[in-house]
Design a protein around this motif. Structure first.
Motif, mmCIF file in Angstrom:
data_model
loop_
_atom_site.group_PDB
_atom_site.id
_atom_site.type_symbol
_atom_site.label_atom_id
_atom_site.label_comp_id
_atom_site.label_asym_id
_atom_site.label_seq_id
_atom_site.Cartn_x
_atom_site.Cartn_y
_atom_site.Cartn_z
ATOM 1 N N VAL A 28 1.298 -1.245 0.241
ATOM 2 C CA VAL A 28 -0.115 -0.453 -0.205
ATOM 3 C C VAL A 28 0.540 0.809 -0.448
ATOM 4 O O VAL A 28 1.785 0.886 0.758
ATOM 5 C CB VAL A 28 -1.032 -0.136 1.637
ATOM 6 C CG1 VAL A 28 -1.804 -1.190 0.594
ATOM 7 C CG2 VAL A 28 0.242 0.408 2.786
ATOM 8 N N THR A 29 0.195 2.822 -0.375
ATOM 9 C CA THR A 29 0.962 3.224 -0.529
ATOM 10 C C THR A 29 0.913 4.544 0.413
ATOM 11 O O THR A 29 0.003 4.673 1.375
ATOM 12 C CB THR A 29 0.622 5.335 -1.618
ATOM 13 O OG1 THR A 29 -0.869 4.813 -1.435
ATOM 14 C CG2 THR A 29 0.958 3.893 -3.074
ATOM 15 N N LEU A 30 1.845 4.665 1.095
ATOM 16 C CA LEU A 30 2.161 5.873 2.582
ATOM 17 C C LEU A 30 0.825 6.935 2.240
ATOM 18 O O LEU A 30 0.151 7.008 3.059
ATOM 19 C CB LEU A 30 3.070 6.299 2.316
ATOM 20 C CG LEU A 30 3.186 7.440 3.393
ATOM 21 C CD1 LEU A 30 2.737 6.972 5.197
ATOM 22 C CD2 LEU A 30 4.405 8.321 3.968
ATOM 23 N N VAL B 152 2.095 -4.938 2.726
ATOM 24 C CA VAL B 152 1.189 -5.650 4.042
ATOM 25 C C VAL B 152 0.845 -7.131 3.106
ATOM 26 O O VAL B 152 1.451 -8.005 2.323
ATOM 27 C CB VAL B 152 -0.076 -5.531 2.820
ATOM 28 C CG1 VAL B 152 -1.600 -5.776 4.276
ATOM 29 C CG2 VAL B 152 -0.317 -4.034 3.544
ATOM 30 N N THR B 153 0.937 -8.303 4.337
ATOM 31 C CA THR B 153 0.811 -9.589 4.044
ATOM 32 C C THR B 153 -0.619 -10.200 5.192
ATOM 33 O O THR B 153 -0.894 -9.746 6.034
ATOM 34 C CB THR B 153 2.036 -10.285 4.665
ATOM 35 O OG1 THR B 153 3.205 -10.040 3.702
ATOM 36 C CG2 THR B 153 1.494 -11.577 4.333
ATOM 37 N N LEU B 154 -1.248 -11.340 4.293
ATOM 38 C CA LEU B 154 -2.115 -10.925 4.833
ATOM 39 C C LEU B 154 -2.688 -12.965 5.354
ATOM 40 O O LEU B 154 -2.127 -13.169 3.683
ATOM 41 C CB LEU B 154 -4.071 -10.843 4.180
ATOM 42 C CG LEU B 154 -4.088 -9.849 4.337
ATOM 43 C CD1 LEU B 154 -3.483 -9.103 2.449
ATOM 44 C CD2 LEU B 154 -5.797 -9.192 4.146
ATOM 45 N N ASN C 267 4.203 -3.228 7.372
ATOM 46 C CA ASN C 267 5.429 -3.380 8.193
ATOM 47 C C ASN C 267 6.227 -3.078 7.019
ATOM 48 O O ASN C 267 6.682 -3.867 6.115
ATOM 49 C CB ASN C 267 5.583 -5.165 8.637
ATOM 50 C CG ASN C 267 7.413 -5.111 9.232
ATOM 51 O OD1 ASN C 267 7.463 -3.508 10.121
ATOM 52 N ND2 ASN C 267 7.017 -5.891 9.737
ATOM 53 N N GLY C 268 6.595 -1.920 7.454
ATOM 54 C CA GLY C 268 7.652 -1.201 6.438
ATOM 55 C C GLY C 268 8.227 0.192 6.727
ATOM 56 O O GLY C 268 7.827 1.156 7.920
ATOM 57 N N SER C 269 9.229 0.965 6.279
ATOM 58 C CA SER C 269 9.554 1.972 6.627
ATOM 59 C C SER C 269 9.534 2.333 5.378
ATOM 60 O O SER C 269 10.554 1.697 4.056
ATOM 61 C CB SER C 269 10.906 1.873 6.678
ATOM 62 O OG SER C 269 12.303 2.858 7.521
ATOM 63 N N VAL D 115 6.469 2.138 10.500
ATOM 64 C CA VAL D 115 5.121 1.702 10.955
ATOM 65 C C VAL D 115 5.002 0.748 10.407
ATOM 66 O O VAL D 115 5.392 -0.762 9.862
ATOM 67 C CB VAL D 115 4.002 2.351 9.179
ATOM 68 C CG1 VAL D 115 3.984 1.427 8.284
ATOM 69 C CG2 VAL D 115 2.797 1.124 10.569
ATOM 70 N N GLN D 116 4.954 -0.687 12.010
ATOM 71 C CA GLN D 116 4.359 -1.659 12.079
ATOM 72 C C GLN D 116 2.705 -1.971 12.550
ATOM 73 O O GLN D 116 3.129 -1.058 13.642
ATOM 74 C CB GLN D 116 4.927 -2.643 12.648
ATOM 75 C CG GLN D 116 5.007 -4.647 12.435
ATOM 76 C CD GLN D 116 5.395 -5.144 13.289
ATOM 77 O OE1 GLN D 116 6.131 -4.610 14.106
ATOM 78 N NE2 GLN D 116 6.177 -6.310 13.695
#
Length: 324
Positions: free
Chosen positions: A218-220, A251-253, A267-269, A281-282
């Protein structure tokens, strides 16, 4: 970044109205063609289209599972224990919240135990299925908000006597943890519908134990637009550059064979540009087991409880909490 308060989460849950489509899992059947000579190369465009179709099918399956399992709008019985978490950082500013979530029965009883990093600044929430009240247990850091350890307020989860129209709008997205799941889902949809949607990853893998893992990004900008998850204040969002807003966050589901969520995580920077700080963000939710009556405390007695019913008094309560 300021501490995420229970009032913010309360507002997000009570404001949510979700419409999810009901569709079954899409089965993709492939067959081998005849033998050809020479080196074979995959049709990458075809593979991408299949991944996109499988990913969309998983999102629809999740929506169906949510509708069919809602303890507010169906007769389904829930028994779930899970862990929710939201952590974000921008430069030296950070915020975070964690909670253990128990949901049991129909109408559902709900118990949320906050486990934030700031000792004492927690509010546990107890809702007894069918009652018109929620009970809030104040941590020591919030003791000045009321003369008793518990505060009683009108429920945000609904009750059997509320009007049918309001009741029909309630889903599991009102519940902590499931709320994070729904907010992350919204950022996926927002990203897909944006100009950057054509570049987002979307893949589906079935693991040996039958768990279906979907990976996307996803985009910020979508995270900012769906701000019910992180509650990013304007003084931070105004500093984020266009390059940062266009950046992707993984993003993981994880879903079971029926489409219901097992775990979801963003989860990413995003590296800072043009003087802006890095954004990290996590956030997510993981179902860790089943709930039982022993997971729920006994409702507080009257002399341990401060009752607040007036909407202005409730607003004042959360305003004072945000100032502590």
């Amino acid at each position: 970044m300021m501490r995420s308060t229970s009032r913010e989460r309360r507002s997000s849950r009570s404001a949510r109205v979700r419409v999810v489509s009901a569709a079954g899992l899409l089965l993709l059947l492939t067959a081998c063609a005849g033998t050809t000579q020479g080196q074979a190369f995959p049709d990458w465009e075809d593979l991408e289209e299949r991944d996109a179709a499988r990913f969309e099918a998983q999102l629809e399956a999740l929506g169906t599972a949510i509708n069919e399992s809602s303890p507010f709008t169906t007769t389904a019985e829930m028994s779930v224990t899970g862990v929710s978490y939201v952590h974000a950082a921008y430069g030296e500013r950070d915020s975070g919240s964690q909670a253990v979530v128990h949901v049991l029965g129909n109408p559902a009883s709900i118990f949320i135990q906050q486990t934030d990093a700031d000792a004492g600044y927690t509010i546990d929430t107890l809702h007894v299925g069918g009652q018109t009240w929620d009970y809030l247990l104040l941590g020591d850091g919030y003791a000045s908000l009321a003369p008793t350890p518990w505060v009683q307020m009108p429920t945000i989860y609904g009750h059997p006597d509320e009007d049918p129209l309001t009741a029909s709008l309630r889903t599991v997205c009102f519940i902590e943890g499931f709320q994070q799941m729904c907010e992350i889902h919204d950022t996926v949809v927002t990203t897909a519908e944006s100009p950057r949607g054509q570049d987002m990853r979307a893949s589906v893998t079935v693991e040996p134990d039958g768990v279906v893992r979907s990976e996307t990004e996803v985009t910020l900008a979508a995270v900012i637009e769906n701000n019910g998850l992180l509650h990013i204040p304007p003084e931070i969002s105004s500093e984020l550059t266009q390059a940062m807003l266009d950046s992707f966050i993984p993003v993981t589901l994880w879903q079971d064979a029926d489409g219901m969520i097992i775990k979801v995580e963003m989860n990413g920077s995003v590296p800072g540009t043009d003087g802006a700080d890095d954004f990290v963000v996590q956030a997510g939710f993981e179902i860790t087991g089943t709930a039982s009556p022993e997971d729920f405390p006994t409702p507080p007695i009257a002399w341990d409880t401060t009752v607040i019913t007036d909407e202005q008094a409730i607003d004042d309560f959360y305003t004072k909490m945000g100032n502590l």
